[in-house]
Design a protein around this motif. Structure first.
Motif, mmCIF file in Angstrom:
data_model
loop_
_atom_site.group_PDB
_atom_site.id
_atom_site.type_symbol
_atom_site.label_atom_id
_atom_site.label_comp_id
_atom_site.label_asym_id
_atom_site.label_seq_id
_atom_site.Cartn_x
_atom_site.Cartn_y
_atom_site.Cartn_z
ATOM 1 N N SER A 193 0.907 -1.277 0.044
ATOM 2 C CA SER A 193 0.000 0.008 0.136
ATOM 3 C C SER A 193 0.754 1.335 0.015
ATOM 4 C CB SER A 193 -0.950 -0.072 1.216
ATOM 5 O OG SER A 193 -0.253 0.138 2.245
ATOM 6 N N THR A 215 0.296 5.679 0.463
ATOM 7 C CA THR A 215 -0.811 6.827 0.825
ATOM 8 C C THR A 215 -0.634 7.979 0.117
ATOM 9 O OG1 THR A 215 -1.172 5.773 2.895
ATOM 10 C CG2 THR A 215 -1.851 8.002 2.924
ATOM 11 N N HIS A 242 -1.359 11.907 0.533
ATOM 12 C CA HIS A 242 -2.324 12.950 1.234
ATOM 13 C C HIS A 242 -2.846 13.864 0.018
ATOM 14 C CE1 HIS A 242 -3.376 15.986 4.110
ATOM 15 N NE2 HIS A 242 -2.897 16.902 3.211
ATOM 16 N N SER A 265 -10.648 5.821 -0.465
ATOM 17 C CA SER A 265 -10.445 7.416 -0.225
ATOM 18 C C SER A 265 -11.093 7.523 1.452
ATOM 19 C CB SER A 265 -11.847 7.962 -1.128
ATOM 20 O OG SER A 265 -11.731 9.430 -0.666
ATOM 21 N N TYR A 266 -10.391 8.033 2.135
ATOM 22 C CA TYR A 266 -10.643 8.109 3.567
ATOM 23 C C TYR A 266 -10.688 9.687 4.004
ATOM 24 C CZ TYR A 266 -9.464 3.330 3.046
ATOM 25 O OH TYR A 266 -9.594 2.057 2.526
ATOM 26 N N LYS A 276 -10.994 13.153 6.089
ATOM 27 C CA LYS A 276 -10.488 13.547 7.485
ATOM 28 C C LYS A 276 -11.182 15.017 7.588
ATOM 29 C CE LYS A 276 -7.860 9.853 7.627
ATOM 30 N NZ LYS A 276 -8.001 8.563 8.589
ATOM 31 N N THR A 289 -8.387 14.457 2.747
ATOM 32 C CA THR A 289 -8.523 13.018 2.247
ATOM 33 C C THR A 289 -7.286 12.184 2.269
ATOM 34 O OG1 THR A 289 -10.271 13.893 1.024
ATOM 35 C CG2 THR A 289 -9.761 11.498 0.742
ATOM 36 N N GLU A 290 -7.244 11.126 2.884
ATOM 37 C CA GLU A 290 -6.038 10.131 2.855
ATOM 38 C C GLU A 290 -6.612 9.254 1.421
ATOM 39 O OE1 GLU A 290 -4.725 8.411 6.245
ATOM 40 O OE2 GLU A 290 -3.751 10.143 6.922
ATOM 41 N N LEU A 291 -5.643 9.195 0.401
ATOM 42 C CA LEU A 291 -6.027 8.420 -0.436
ATOM 43 C C LEU A 291 -5.044 7.182 -0.722
ATOM 44 C CD1 LEU A 291 -6.397 10.957 -3.359
ATOM 45 C CD2 LEU A 291 -8.128 9.973 -1.983
ATOM 46 N N VAL A 292 -5.446 5.975 -0.350
ATOM 47 C CA VAL A 292 -4.586 4.761 -0.213
ATOM 48 C C VAL A 292 -4.735 3.761 -1.359
ATOM 49 C CG1 VAL A 292 -4.124 2.759 1.349
ATOM 50 C CG2 VAL A 292 -4.811 4.884 2.287
ATOM 51 N N ARG A 326 -3.637 0.305 -3.013
ATOM 52 C CA ARG A 326 -3.295 -1.126 -2.813
ATOM 53 C C ARG A 326 -3.242 -1.806 -4.004
ATOM 54 N NH1 ARG A 326 -7.054 0.478 1.112
ATOM 55 N NH2 ARG A 326 -6.271 0.547 3.250
ATOM 56 N N ARG A 340 -0.208 5.023 -7.923
ATOM 57 C CA ARG A 340 0.167 6.166 -7.026
ATOM 58 C C ARG A 340 0.820 7.401 -7.615
ATOM 59 N NH1 ARG A 340 3.627 9.228 -5.179
ATOM 60 N NH2 ARG A 340 5.225 8.184 -6.692
#
Length: 198
Positions: A127, A129, A131, A157-158, A160, A168-171, A173, A184
């Motif tokens: 993974s 991340t 920002h 998409s997480y 905050k 948003t934190e974009l992860v 994987r 990425r």
């Protein structure tokens, strides 16, 4: 509830590669996990000679009586293998794909540390991340396009919230490093493009 434990163990061990249980292998009357797992595998639950000898020696060394209750901790299903317990000696056990460990958190962790290296694993999920200083409402469309362009990845998409603003934190994987890095880079370029436009 022995019948419930037996039914659950049999259902889970048929469906999953590994089953892990905690607790119920101590010295009291309500510690029925060893008996229940033995019943699930249709074998007897009996004193394991090596476990018995280890416990007997440990209690003797400390000058503590090896009572009938304490002897119960040496019982396990016939044919089970030990899961070593470096904290309090009394072993857990493994039979088939079922791993039975102590319920005391520190003892469980020590046992689990011995179990994890024995487990078969698949390809590791990688993974990365990115920002993103923007909320999901602004990135939803472009992010969906990136996901479509990289079907061998999973992009999460997480959102905050803090200091009165959203970000948003974009992860990203993937199981393949090249696929991860390609996605990425596209996510980072999207964020950079939005930042330049704002």
């Amino acid at each position: 509830e022995e019948d419930e434990i037996v039914a659950a163990a049999n259902a889970l061990r048929a469906r999953y590669t590994y089953v892990f249980t905690t607790g119920g292998i101590g010295p009291t009357h309500d510690d029925i996990t060893a008996d229940s797992i033995a019943k699930a595998f249709s074998v007897s639950c009996e004193y394991d000679a090596r476990a018995y000898a280890m416990l007997e020696a440990s209690y003797a060394e400390r000058g503590i009586e090896f009572t009938e209750a304490r002897k119960r901790m040496a019982r396990m299903p016939r044919g089970a293998d030990h899961i070593d317990n470096p904290v309090s000696i009394a072993p857990g056990f493994r039979i088939g794909n079922v791993h039975v460990m102590a319920g005391v958190p520190s003892i469980f962790q020590a046992m689990l540390d011995n179990v994890v290296p024995t487990l078969k694993t698949g390809t590791r999920m990688l993974s990365a991340t990115v920002h993103c200083p923007f909320g999901e409402g602004l990135i939803g469309g472009p992010l969906a396009d990136i996901q479509k362009a990289h079907p061998d990845t999973i992009i999460g998409s997480y959102p905050k919230y803090g200091d009165g603003k959203f970000w948003t934190e974009l992860v990203v994987r993937a199981r393949d490093e090249a696929a991860l890095e390609a996605a990425r880079q596209d996510v980072a370029a999207m964020v950079a493009g939005l930042s330049a436009a704002s």
